[in-house]
Write an enzyme that holds these catalytic residues in place. Structure first.
Site, PDB file in Angstrom:
ATOM      1  N   ARG A  47      -0.469 -67.060   3.258  1.00  0.00           N
ATOM      2  CA  ARG A  47      -0.756 -65.760   2.279  1.00  0.00           C
ATOM      3  C   ARG A  47       0.277 -65.036   2.276  1.00  0.00           C
ATOM      4  NH1 ARG A  47      -1.064 -62.551   5.496  1.00  0.00           N
ATOM      5  NH2 ARG A  47      -1.038 -61.058   3.994  1.00  0.00           N
ATOM      6  N   GLY A  48       0.509 -63.868   1.610  1.00  0.00           N
ATOM      7  CA  GLY A  48       1.522 -62.832   1.599  1.00  0.00           C
ATOM      8  C   GLY A  48       2.584 -63.224   0.665  1.00  0.00           C
ATOM      9  N   ALA A  49       3.078 -62.325  -0.265  1.00  0.00           N
ATOM     10  CA  ALA A  49       3.668 -62.806  -1.385  1.00  0.00           C
ATOM     11  C   ALA A  49       4.899 -63.635  -0.999  1.00  0.00           C
ATOM     12  CB  ALA A  49       4.093 -61.603  -2.260  1.00  0.00           C
ATOM     13  N   GLN A 193      -7.317 -59.294   6.552  1.00  0.00           N
ATOM     14  CA  GLN A 193      -6.099 -59.517   6.993  1.00  0.00           C
ATOM     15  C   GLN A 193      -5.660 -58.548   8.182  1.00  0.00           C
ATOM     16  OE1 GLN A 193      -7.182 -59.343   3.811  1.00  0.00           O
ATOM     17  NE2 GLN A 193      -5.907 -60.859   2.460  1.00  0.00           N
ATOM     18  N   ASP A 234       2.343 -57.172  -4.030  1.00  0.00           N
ATOM     19  CA  ASP A 234       2.392 -58.681  -4.364  1.00  0.00           C
ATOM     20  C   ASP A 234       2.855 -58.431  -5.839  1.00  0.00           C
ATOM     21  OD1 ASP A 234       0.203 -58.525  -2.492  1.00  0.00           O
ATOM     22  OD2 ASP A 234       0.344 -60.729  -2.928  1.00  0.00           O
ATOM     23  N   ASN A 244      -1.200 -54.564  -5.130  1.00  0.00           N
ATOM     24  CA  ASN A 244      -0.991 -54.763  -3.526  1.00  0.00           C
ATOM     25  C   ASN A 244      -2.767 -55.068  -3.191  1.00  0.00           C
ATOM     26  OD1 ASN A 244       0.272 -55.435  -1.243  1.00  0.00           O
ATOM     27  ND2 ASN A 244      -0.636 -53.493  -0.453  1.00  0.00           N
TER      28      ASN A 244
END
Ligand code: MRU
Length: 349
Positions: A47-49, A193, A234, A244
């Site tokens: 995960r994470g853009a 997260q 994001d 975000n």
């Protein structure tokens, strides 16, 4: 370098540090098919853009590899791209990754050639992300006062980019330069997260931090204990509005109220000039179980109606600056976003 490898390309597999197993277990997941990658993205094992963007390219590389000689690899590539595009809608890096990969193989003649090009692209992106993150970190650290007490949300570290991190990269660089005072880490409900991943990363790199529940953030700012809020993104719309992790907007509103500078760190791959403003950004709605359950137990009656937007949009007017690898956009607006992207156009693909 980190002493953990969030993303790795081995030549015939894409290896992900499974973020759902952290902080308890450092478990690596070998993705050998596009379906492995797509499922890992949906389940947020990766995960994470920026990390999602690189993973999408790896998914395409694996999809083309899966094709036997004589099969139509272009059809397989398109199916794979559709599957990956349907995983998570908000982070634009994913779509940029798919576009970039497609453009690189337009002239390829065979599945083998296309697979080689895409494999090289995965390696290139993993390497390039280091340079991007380090440049963001350098620009961002320069904005912080000596002894800065920073508040950060979600996870924007190496886990979210595959390299050094964006907002958390700034934190790391400020620490290296001796400029950092302390880090407040928000829990980041519902997927936690901040609590699970950011604390794990900060511990690994030896940075002092304190975990707070999301609802405590405004109070910490009101007490005068935060010098800057640093978050990731994001998707950055053409006018500087930023999508975000859910909870970011509340932080920006509190930061304005208590006159705390609010910075967004985002690589140029997270900018989307085709999306005019925040209202046009697709916001992912996730499973209600994420809200109803926590660590395997129920936190509300199972039949409770739930709304679970994974992201929110912070208007540009609440943002002190957007930190990119090409420089900082202070008080962002459409003209400034466009100017920075034009100046850096050789780097945006
Ligand atoms: O739902 P997630 O955990 O993928 O959301 C991640 C974020 O909101 C991050 O701030 C963003 O992707 C930047 S990661 C460098």
């Amino acid at each position: 370098m980190n002493d953990y490898r969030p993303l790795r390309w081995t030549g015939d597999a894409f290896v992900i540090l499974d973020q759902t197993a952290l902080p308890h277990e450092e478990r690596y997941l070998e993705c050998r098919t596009v379906e492995d990658v797509a499922t890992a993205i949906v389940d947020m094992r990766v995960r994470g853009a920026p990390a999602i963007g690189i993973s999408a390219v790896a998914g395409l590389a694996l999809a083309v590899r899966e094709q036997g000689a004589g099969s139509d690899w272009r059809v397989a590539l398109e199916h794979a791209a559709q599957r990956l595009a349907a995983t998570r809608p908000t982070a634009v890096d994913l779509f940029h990754g798919l576009e970039l990969a497609r453009s690189r193989v337009t002239a390829a003649q065979t599945a083998e050639e296309a697979a080689q090009i895409l494999a090289r692209l995965v390696e290139e992106l993993l390497e390039r992300q280091w340079a991007i993150d380090r440049a963001i970190a350098e620009h961002g650290a320069g904005l912080l006062p000596l002894g800065a007490r920073v508040l950060t949300h979600c996870n924007t570290g190496a886990l979210g980019t595959g390299a050094y991190g964006t907002a958390l990269g700034i934190v790391r660089r400020a620490h290296e330069l001796g400029r950092l005072g302390h880090v407040w880490v928000t829990e980041t409900r519902p997927r936690q997260q901040g609590a699970r991943l950011t604390t794990w990363e900060l511990r690994r790199v030896g940075i002092a931090h304190t975990l707070i529940v999301d609802g405590a953030a405004a109070w910490v700012m009101a007490r005068g204990e935060v010098d800057a809020v640093l978050v990731g993104a994001d998707r950055v719309a053409a006018n500087g509005d930023v999508a975000n992790k859910i909870g970011t907007l509340a932080l920006a509103v509190a930061a304005e109220r208590y006159r705390v500078p609010f910075y967004v760190a985002a690589p140029l791959s997270t900018f989307d000039l085709r999306t005019p403003d925040g209202r046009s950004i697709p916001i992912e709605e996730r499973d209600k179980a994420e809200v109803l359950r926590l660590n395997g137990g129920w936190v509300a009656p199972a039949e409770t109606p739930v709304s679970n937007p994974a992201f929110d949009v912070t208007p540009a007017s609440l943002i002190t600056g957007i930190v990119t690898e090409a420089g900082v956009i202070l008080s962002p607006d459409q003209r400034k976003v466009q100017a920075l992207l034009e100046a850096a156009s050789g780097r945006v693909q």
